[in-house]
Scaffold this active site. Structure first.
Site, PDB file in Angstrom:
ATOM      1  N   GLU A 186       0.612  -1.217  -0.211  1.00 39.61           N
ATOM      2  CA  GLU A 186       0.347  -0.105   0.125  1.00 39.61           C
ATOM      3  C   GLU A 186       0.915   1.422  -0.100  1.00 39.61           C
ATOM      4  O   GLU A 186       0.294   2.433  -0.089  1.00 39.61           O
ATOM      5  CB  GLU A 186      -1.079  -0.060   1.235  1.00 39.61           C
ATOM      6  CG  GLU A 186      -0.264  -0.135   2.666  1.00 39.61           C
ATOM      7  CD  GLU A 186       0.390  -1.136   3.193  1.00 39.61           C
ATOM      8  OE1 GLU A 186       0.592  -2.551   2.661  1.00 39.61           O
ATOM      9  OE2 GLU A 186       0.794  -0.938   4.286  1.00 39.61           O
ATOM     10  N   SER A 236       8.005  -9.134   6.541  1.00 37.27           N
ATOM     11  CA  SER A 236       8.103  -8.993   7.242  1.00 37.27           C
ATOM     12  C   SER A 236       8.029 -10.099   8.195  1.00 37.27           C
ATOM     13  O   SER A 236       6.772 -10.770   7.597  1.00 37.27           O
ATOM     14  CB  SER A 236       8.070  -7.864   8.298  1.00 37.27           C
ATOM     15  OG  SER A 236       6.224  -7.786   8.442  1.00 37.27           O
ATOM     16  N   CYS A 291      15.836  -6.734   1.279  1.00 41.27           N
ATOM     17  CA  CYS A 291      15.868  -7.997   2.645  1.00 41.27           C
ATOM     18  C   CYS A 291      17.102  -8.734   1.994  1.00 41.27           C
ATOM     19  O   CYS A 291      17.216  -9.587   3.248  1.00 41.27           O
ATOM     20  CB  CYS A 291      14.664  -9.063   1.768  1.00 41.27           C
ATOM     21  SG  CYS A 291      14.613  -9.143  -0.085  1.00 41.27           S
TER      22      CYS A 291
HETATM   23  P1  NAD Z   1       5.167  -6.008   5.733  1.00 43.14           P
HETATM   24  O1  NAD Z   1       5.232  -7.363   6.278  1.00 43.14           O
HETATM   25  O2  NAD Z   1       4.933  -4.670   6.314  1.00 43.14           O
HETATM   26  O3  NAD Z   1       4.403  -5.892   4.522  1.00 43.14           O
HETATM   27  C1  NAD Z   1       4.226  -6.792   3.310  1.00 43.14           C
HETATM   28  C2  NAD Z   1       2.973  -6.699   3.170  1.00 43.14           C
HETATM   29  O4  NAD Z   1       2.145  -7.494   4.277  1.00 43.14           O
HETATM   30  C3  NAD Z   1       1.978  -6.095   2.564  1.00 43.14           C
HETATM   31  O5  NAD Z   1       1.784  -5.829   1.236  1.00 43.14           O
HETATM   32  C4  NAD Z   1       1.113  -5.447   3.494  1.00 43.14           C
HETATM   33  O6  NAD Z   1      -0.307  -4.026   2.853  1.00 43.14           O
HETATM   34  C5  NAD Z   1       0.828  -6.333   4.410  1.00 43.14           C
HETATM   35  N1  NAD Z   1       0.977  -6.574   5.554  1.00 43.14           N
HETATM   36  C6  NAD Z   1       1.016  -5.325   6.246  1.00 43.14           C
HETATM   37  N2  NAD Z   1       0.711  -5.696   7.452  1.00 43.14           N
HETATM   38  C7  NAD Z   1      -0.076  -6.281   7.928  1.00 43.14           C
HETATM   39  C8  NAD Z   1      -1.016  -7.249   8.382  1.00 43.14           C
HETATM   40  N3  NAD Z   1      -0.756  -7.202  10.005  1.00 43.14           N
HETATM   41  N4  NAD Z   1      -1.810  -8.189   8.372  1.00 43.14           N
HETATM   42  C9  NAD Z   1      -1.674  -8.879   6.985  1.00 43.14           C
HETATM   43  N5  NAD Z   1      -1.147  -7.962   6.112  1.00 43.14           N
HETATM   44  C10 NAD Z   1      -0.112  -6.901   6.312  1.00 43.14           C
HETATM   45  O7  NAD Z   1       6.812  -5.185   4.822  1.00 43.14           O
HETATM   46  P2  NAD Z   1       7.260  -4.153   4.289  1.00 43.14           P
HETATM   47  O8  NAD Z   1       7.740  -3.655   5.367  1.00 43.14           O
HETATM   48  O9  NAD Z   1       6.537  -3.851   3.308  1.00 43.14           O
HETATM   49  O10 NAD Z   1       8.516  -5.022   3.513  1.00 43.14           O
HETATM   50  C11 NAD Z   1       9.696  -5.228   4.704  1.00 43.14           C
HETATM   51  C12 NAD Z   1       9.968  -6.469   5.106  1.00 43.14           C
HETATM   52  O11 NAD Z   1      10.198  -7.349   3.824  1.00 43.14           O
HETATM   53  C13 NAD Z   1      11.185  -6.805   5.572  1.00 43.14           C
HETATM   54  O12 NAD Z   1      11.272  -7.245   6.528  1.00 43.14           O
HETATM   55  C14 NAD Z   1      12.055  -7.384   4.557  1.00 43.14           C
HETATM   56  O13 NAD Z   1      13.317  -8.480   5.101  1.00 43.14           O
HETATM   57  C15 NAD Z   1      10.881  -8.463   3.796  1.00 43.14           C
HETATM   58  N6  NAD Z   1      11.289  -8.687   2.299  1.00 43.14           N
HETATM   59  C16 NAD Z   1      11.636  -9.645   2.301  1.00 43.14           C
HETATM   60  C17 NAD Z   1      12.368 -10.631   1.215  1.00 43.14           C
HETATM   61  C18 NAD Z   1      12.807 -12.146   1.255  1.00 43.14           C
HETATM   62  O14 NAD Z   1      12.352 -12.386   0.208  1.00 43.14           O
HETATM   63  N7  NAD Z   1      12.827 -12.669   2.051  1.00 43.14           N
HETATM   64  C19 NAD Z   1      12.268  -9.990   0.021  1.00 43.14           C
HETATM   65  C20 NAD Z   1      12.228  -8.572   0.302  1.00 43.14           C
HETATM   66  C21 NAD Z   1      11.208  -7.773   1.700  1.00 43.14           C
END
Ligand code: NAD
Length: 507
Positions: A186, A236, A291
């Protein structure tokens, strides 16, 4: 289907994609998409209503009935057109990506190119989706496998790679014959939507690819929807664990790629220049919001003497808005993220770490309101400190020192995350020992960010991943298909039946 339709409603709220049409959401709730360098509001993201989520899934379900039978060559040709369209539009989409996400233009192009590679790989699904065949497993009996699409698949993506990670997901899912509902971040869905529009232009039929926007409510609705069969999540650890459990409890096939703490182990025999440059690039590039960023340096033995030079190198990096030429480190995604990073740096100091370079309080002329944090280096870090145990996800490198390679391996293996790791050495024997003993899914040898190309798969492990299969490459073909085994016997008209057989043996 109008592939040139605006992606935005009249009030600059980004549209949903349902059944081939970009539609304005009826949501009451929406959140701003903010340029991290300026705080300018670029557009708004709606939180799709339950009816809109249901409509997207229904459209995907209806489209699956015909899409699953579409010939392989037709699906591949759409991917061939998509890769050409992405190339043509790359500079334009990179600019959108930099505006909404903050990373430099060069890095935004890299974000798109790493996704483009997956689309190119999807063009070879004809061989990727092949089944197997064994002739005469019993007299006149053959066994073969079909790799069939599974149905409506869902992708939930994070903010840090708004091009690459959606492109990890929907091209491979749909080229295998599935239909898809994407829920982008978002915080920066604009460049994702540009790519989605190109997919329609490439020939993806109505309903095969749908997009809904929003946060937790929308994600939970998708994970529990009875017509969704598989969920691919990247984000995350907290949210990824929630998604994995929720979707799993509702019978979905789930894969969850999550947070990380990637170590770079520096041996004293490493190529010094290469190592220090690689470390600075991997720790501070993309403002540490990868990541696979190298967020922990482990200096072994005498290599600890290189730390001051690393700090000097970090000091030379140029902090500015991503659109400005020569920028090395852009802003972090939000004011909230900036405050959290600064708070973690402060916690490191109060827990006894040495602040060797402090990136807090940076002022960038012309971008005074940007979410900037400069490269930060903390030495004397202990494994009990919050800056070591928590993912910081900013341009912060925490440095530890150990005496031997064995100590370094033990330290990395004791960390719960298993996304990526790198070793810097000129010794083949040390590198071979490291690759064998290290318990991390992706290993770089003198390569700081070892993200595999799409002919392989992204193979993070342990605390960085839930589910067996990776998000692209060969493994994802397994994720997006169901193997059906067929055992077949055909009779010549003149073969005499041997009568009733009550055993389980095939004869
Ligand atoms: P996030 O977990 O906050 O958001 C990811 C997705 O989940 C988004 O689409 C968001 O709208 C949704 N979301 C957020 N809160 C939620 C909830 N409470 N319940 C359900 N859905 C929810 O992650 P971010 O901040 O957008 O991205 C950064 C994180 O992603 C870091 O921890 C990073 O390490 C990780 N990451 C991991 C990889 C990998 O391949 N391991 C790749 C890229 C990013």
């Amino acid at each position: 289907m109008n592939t040139t339709a605006s992606l935005y409603a009249a009030d600059q709220t980004i549209r949903l994609l349902i059944n081939g049409e970009f539609v304005a959401s009826q949501a009451a709730e929406r959140r701003p998409i903010v340029n991290p360098a300026t705080q300018q509001v670029l557009a708004h993201t709606p939180c799709a209503t339950p009816d809109e989520v249901n409509a997207a899934v229904a459209s995907a379900k209806a489209a699956f009935a015909t899409w699953r039978h579409t010939p392989l060559a037709a699906r591949m040709r759409i991917m061939l057109r998509l890769q050409a369209l992405i190339r043509e539009n790359l500079p334009r989409i990179a600019r959108v990506l930099t505006e909404e996400q903050g990373k430099t233009l060069a890095d935004a192009e890299g974000d798109i190119i790493r996704g483009l590679e997956v689309v190119e790989h999807a063009c070879s699904v004809g061989t990727l989706q092949l089944g197997e065949f064994a002739e005469n497993v019993a007299g006149g009996v053959d066994t073969y496998t079909l790799r069939q699409p599974i149905g409506v698949c869902v992708g939930i993506t994070p903010f840090n790679f708004p091009a690459m990670i959606p492109l990890w997901m929907f091209p491979m899912a749909i080229v295998c014959g599935n239909t898809f509902v994407l829920k982008p971040s978002e915080q920066d869905p604009m460049s994702t939507m540009e790519l989605v529009r190109l997919a329609l232009e490439a020939g993806v039929p109505p309903g095969v690819l749908n997009v809904v926007h929003g946060g937790k409510e929308v994600v939970d609705a998708l994970c529990t929807h009875p017509d969704v069969v598989a969920v691919s999540f990247v984000g995350s650890t907290t949210v990824g664990t929630h998604v994995y459990n929720l979707a799993g409890q509702h019978g979905k096939r789930v894969q969850s790629m999550m947070g990380a703490k990637n170590h770079a182990v520096v041996l004293p025999d490493a190529h010094k220049e290469h190592t220090l440059n690689a470390l600075a690039g991997a720790a501070f590039g993309a403002a540490g919001q990868r990541c696979m960023a190298a967020s922990v340096a482990v200096f072994v033995g005498e290599s600890r003497q290189w730390l001051p030079e690393l700090v000097q190198r970090a000091k030379t990096l140029k902090i500015n808005a991503g659109v400005e030429p020569g920028t090395d480190v852009g802003p972090v995604i939000s004011a909230h993220a900036k405050a959290r990073i600064e708070q973690l740096i402060a916690s490191g100091v109060s827990e006894g770490a040495q602040l060797l370079l402090d990136g807090r309080g940076i002022q960038v002329p012309g971008y005074e309101h940007g979410n900037f944090v400069g490269p930060t280096v903390l030495g004397d870090v202990k494994t009990t400190m919050r800056i070591y145990t928590e993912e910081i996800f900013g341009p912060v490198l925490v440095c530890l020192e150990v005496d031997t390679l064995a100590d370094a391996i033990a330290l990395v293996n004791a960390n719960p995350y298993g996304n990526g790791v790198a070793v810097f050495t000129q010794s083949g024997a040390a590198a071979r020992c490291f690759q064998s003993e290290i318990d991390v899914g992706q290993v770089g040898i003198n390569v700081p960010i070892p993200v595999p190309v799409p002919t392989f798969s992204f193979t993070g492990s342990r605390g960085s991943k839930l589910g067996d299969l990776g998000p692209y490459g060969k493994q994802v073909v397994q994720f997006y298909t169901q193997t059906k085994t067929v055992t077949a016997r055909w009779f010549d008209d003149d073969v005499v039946s041997t009568g009733v057989n009550t055993t389980i043996n095939l004869k």
